[in-house]
Structure formats: structure tokens, C-alpha cells
Scaffold this active site. Sequence first.
Site, PDB file in Angstrom:
ATOM      1  N   ASN A  20       0.867  -1.180   0.000  1.00 61.12           N
ATOM      2  CA  ASN A  20       0.000   0.000   0.000  1.00 61.12           C
ATOM      3  C   ASN A  20       0.901   1.227   0.000  1.00 61.12           C
ATOM      4  O   ASN A  20       1.515   1.551   1.012  1.00 61.12           O
ATOM      5  CB  ASN A  20      -0.882  -0.036   1.267  1.00 61.12           C
ATOM      6  CG  ASN A  20      -1.696   1.231   1.439  1.00 61.12           C
ATOM      7  OD1 ASN A  20      -1.820   2.040   0.517  1.00 61.12           O
ATOM      8  ND2 ASN A  20      -2.259   1.411   2.629  1.00 61.12           N
ATOM      9  N   LYS A  22       0.100   4.263  -0.255  1.00 57.52           N
ATOM     10  CA  LYS A  22      -0.570   5.441   0.350  1.00 57.52           C
ATOM     11  C   LYS A  22      -0.381   6.674  -0.558  1.00 57.52           C
ATOM     12  O   LYS A  22      -0.291   6.522  -1.762  1.00 57.52           O
ATOM     13  CB  LYS A  22      -0.046   5.672   1.763  1.00 57.52           C
ATOM     14  CG  LYS A  22      -0.063   4.415   2.623  1.00 57.52           C
ATOM     15  CD  LYS A  22       0.051   4.713   4.081  1.00 57.52           C
ATOM     16  CE  LYS A  22       0.252   3.432   4.857  1.00 57.52           C
ATOM     17  NZ  LYS A  22       0.028   3.557   6.260  1.00 57.52           N
ATOM     18  N   HIS A 107      -9.494   0.762   5.084  1.00 58.56           N
ATOM     19  CA  HIS A 107      -8.207   0.996   5.760  1.00 58.56           C
ATOM     20  C   HIS A 107      -8.447   1.916   6.954  1.00 58.56           C
ATOM     21  O   HIS A 107      -9.268   2.825   6.898  1.00 58.56           O
ATOM     22  CB  HIS A 107      -7.217   1.626   4.776  1.00 58.56           C
ATOM     23  CG  HIS A 107      -5.813   1.645   5.298  1.00 58.56           C
ATOM     24  ND1 HIS A 107      -5.387   2.558   6.223  1.00 58.56           N
ATOM     25  CD2 HIS A 107      -4.755   0.832   5.041  1.00 58.56           C
ATOM     26  CE1 HIS A 107      -4.110   2.318   6.509  1.00 58.56           C
ATOM     27  NE2 HIS A 107      -3.700   1.277   5.800  1.00 58.56           N
ATOM     28  N   GLU A 109      -6.885   4.323   8.081  1.00 64.78           N
ATOM     29  CA  GLU A 109      -6.718   5.762   7.815  1.00 64.78           C
ATOM     30  C   GLU A 109      -7.989   6.347   7.198  1.00 64.78           C
ATOM     31  O   GLU A 109      -8.352   7.488   7.452  1.00 64.78           O
ATOM     32  CB  GLU A 109      -5.476   5.981   6.930  1.00 64.78           C
ATOM     33  CG  GLU A 109      -4.200   5.766   7.728  1.00 64.78           C
ATOM     34  CD  GLU A 109      -2.979   5.358   6.915  1.00 64.78           C
ATOM     35  OE1 GLU A 109      -3.003   5.466   5.677  1.00 64.78           O
ATOM     36  OE2 GLU A 109      -2.000   4.900   7.541  1.00 64.78           O
ATOM     37  N   GLU A 179      -5.191  -5.349  10.623  1.00 66.44           N
ATOM     38  CA  GLU A 179      -4.202  -4.283  10.788  1.00 66.44           C
ATOM     39  C   GLU A 179      -4.467  -3.547  12.101  1.00 66.44           C
ATOM     40  O   GLU A 179      -5.285  -2.615  12.133  1.00 66.44           O
ATOM     41  CB  GLU A 179      -4.309  -3.282   9.637  1.00 66.44           C
ATOM     42  CG  GLU A 179      -4.021  -3.867   8.282  1.00 66.44           C
ATOM     43  CD  GLU A 179      -3.449  -2.823   7.334  1.00 66.44           C
ATOM     44  OE1 GLU A 179      -2.375  -3.066   6.787  1.00 66.44           O
ATOM     45  OE2 GLU A 179      -4.046  -1.752   7.177  1.00 66.44           O
ATOM     46  N   GLY A 185       2.390   2.150  10.675  1.00 67.60           N
ATOM     47  CA  GLY A 185       3.301   3.283  10.513  1.00 67.60           C
ATOM     48  C   GLY A 185       4.007   3.696  11.789  1.00 67.60           C
ATOM     49  O   GLY A 185       4.599   4.771  11.864  1.00 67.60           O
ATOM     50  N   SER A 225       3.502  -2.251  10.274  1.00 74.34           N
ATOM     51  CA  SER A 225       4.964  -2.214  10.435  1.00 74.34           C
ATOM     52  C   SER A 225       5.635  -3.542  10.084  1.00 74.34           C
ATOM     53  O   SER A 225       6.563  -3.990  10.765  1.00 74.34           O
ATOM     54  CB  SER A 225       5.327  -1.762  11.853  1.00 74.34           C
ATOM     55  OG  SER A 225       4.870  -0.438  12.078  1.00 74.34           O
TER      56      SER A 225
HETATM   57  C1  PEP Z   1      -0.730   0.056   5.945  1.00 78.24           C
HETATM   58  O1  PEP Z   1      -0.753   1.188   5.539  1.00 78.24           O
HETATM   59  O2  PEP Z   1      -1.644  -0.712   5.630  1.00 78.24           O
HETATM   60  C2  PEP Z   1       0.388  -0.369   6.783  1.00 78.24           C
HETATM   61  C3  PEP Z   1       0.325  -1.554   7.317  1.00 78.24           C
HETATM   62  O3  PEP Z   1       1.413   0.520   6.948  1.00 78.24           O
HETATM   63  P1  PEP Z   1       2.848   0.214   7.625  1.00 78.24           P
HETATM   64  O4  PEP Z   1       3.366  -1.066   7.011  1.00 78.24           O
HETATM   65  O5  PEP Z   1       3.691   1.396   7.239  1.00 78.24           O
HETATM   66  O6  PEP Z   1       2.653   0.082   9.072  1.00 78.24           O
END
Ligand code: PEP
Length: 269
Positions: A20, A22, A107, A109, A179, A185, A225
Site C-alpha cells: 500500500n 498510500k 483501511h 486511515e 491491521e 506506521g 509495520s
Molecule cells: C498500511 O498502511 O496498511 C500499513 C500496514 O502501513 P505500515 O506497514 O507502514 O505500518
Amino acid sequence: MANMSTGSAKSLRRPLIAGNWKMNLGLKDSVDLVRQLVDGAPAGGSGPEIMVAPPFTALTVVAELLKGKSIKLGAQNMHPEASGAFTGEVSPSQLLDVGCSHVILGHSERRRMFGDTDAFIKKKLQAAVKLKLVPVLCIGETLEERESNRTFRVLETQIKGALEGFAPTDLAQLVVAYEPVWAIGTGKTATPDQAQQAHAFVRQQLKGLYGEGWAQSVRILYGGSVTPENVDELMSQPDVDGALVGGASLKPVGFLRIINFKAGTKASA
Ligand code: PEP
């Protein structure tokens, strides 16, 4: 939380590693990244299924480079309606037009910053499956919810809120991404045990909705992460079928190492 195992039929599920991107990368950097992924990905489409989700602005250019390749193209979001007065939004058929096969929905976000509710995510899911876009449904608890022992309740609400009422045949290709919001992040990854417990719980919920056979066929990705350093141990868990990778998917060497994860091994120091 209770330890849980679902007697998972992991070997029946092809792993999926998804990136992803973003709101990152312009056209030149998108092209550079995807070229390196195409060159470095396992030959002949062997290994895990791979998907990248660039920003909308780069979908067309990335689609060109992925023509005839095994890496799949996904979008990071979409609107449920087919067309109309929805300024700034993109429809499912527009995603198909530019070559997307997958779409990330719900997601955290989007839930947190743009007000996506379970009901709205369900509409998007309905629209995606109608056009045979593979939905990657994201769910996960906040730190506060985890610390107050509400993780399972939150996951159940998000799963049922998005899925209830669908026939399993409608959802044939569904992918779920667990997630934990506190891990996205932040550099804080769920431990392999925490990930496994949540994934096993998600699979139990799917079983409750649609039965064992279907629940065992759904891929459940871990996101939060994920790095080259922790992917092997995460992927060694019986109900972890892949990874949704944010930050680390922007670095070709690291993302390729994630794609080439070695399940069944302990993380190297
Ligand atoms: C994500 O945006 O779905 C995500 C898991 O980000 P990150 O790997 O940076 O934590």
C-alpha cells in the site's frame, strides 16, 4: 486473550503480499519502483501472489508496466456508486478500466480520517464484488481498544458490519487484512502470537458466518509495520496468509525480501 488455533489449512491458501503506497510517489518514482519489483519478483509468477496499490494518479502508468506480468494492481479505496456527482471520488468501473484487479477497503486511515463507517464499507464491498474486483477488507483495533480488552469485540463488529448478508459465493475472492491501528506506521509490530490470536479469531468469525470450508479458503493478511526483519516469523503463523505492507513497500530491496519471506524460521537478530 485466550490462545486460539483454528486447525488452519494454511497450505491450501496462496500467500498474498500487498504493498500500500498510500499518498506517496510521483510518476517517475512509481515507474522506478515497479520496474524493480517486476525485475526482482520470483520468475514465472511462482511464490506468493503480489499486489501493489499505488495512488490513483499512478495507476495508469503502473498498469502499463504490469501488462503481462504476474504482479497485480490494486487501488487504495473507491466509491460504491457507479458514476455521478461525487467530486474527488473514483468508481469501481473506473478502477477496472485502468487495470485494477484488487481494491483496499476500510483501511484504518480512511475510517479515522475520512469517516468510513462499517455500513459505508459494506456498500463499497457490494460494489466491488459485483464487478469482480478483489476486496481487501481492512479491520483492526486501536491501542485503547486493545488495552481495554475490546480487540475481539471490535474485530467482530467490523467483520459482521461489512460482511453480514453476503452469500459466500459473492465473496469468493475476499481477502481480509488484520491491521492493528497501533501498529500502522509506528514501527510497533504485533507479536507473532498477537497476530495469530487475532487471525484465528477472524477465521472463527468467518466460520460462524459461512462455515468451515469457506472460512478456511479466505486469506487473512497481517498489516502493521511489517519489515524484512519480522516477516518470516509473522508468516510462520498458521493463520497468517500474507502481509499488507505500507512504508516498507516503498523500498524495492526490502519489499522484495518481504515477498521472498521464509516461513517456518525465527526472525534473525
Ligand atoms: C498500511 O498502511 O496498511 C500499513 C500496514 O502501513 P505500515 O506497514 O507502514 O505500518
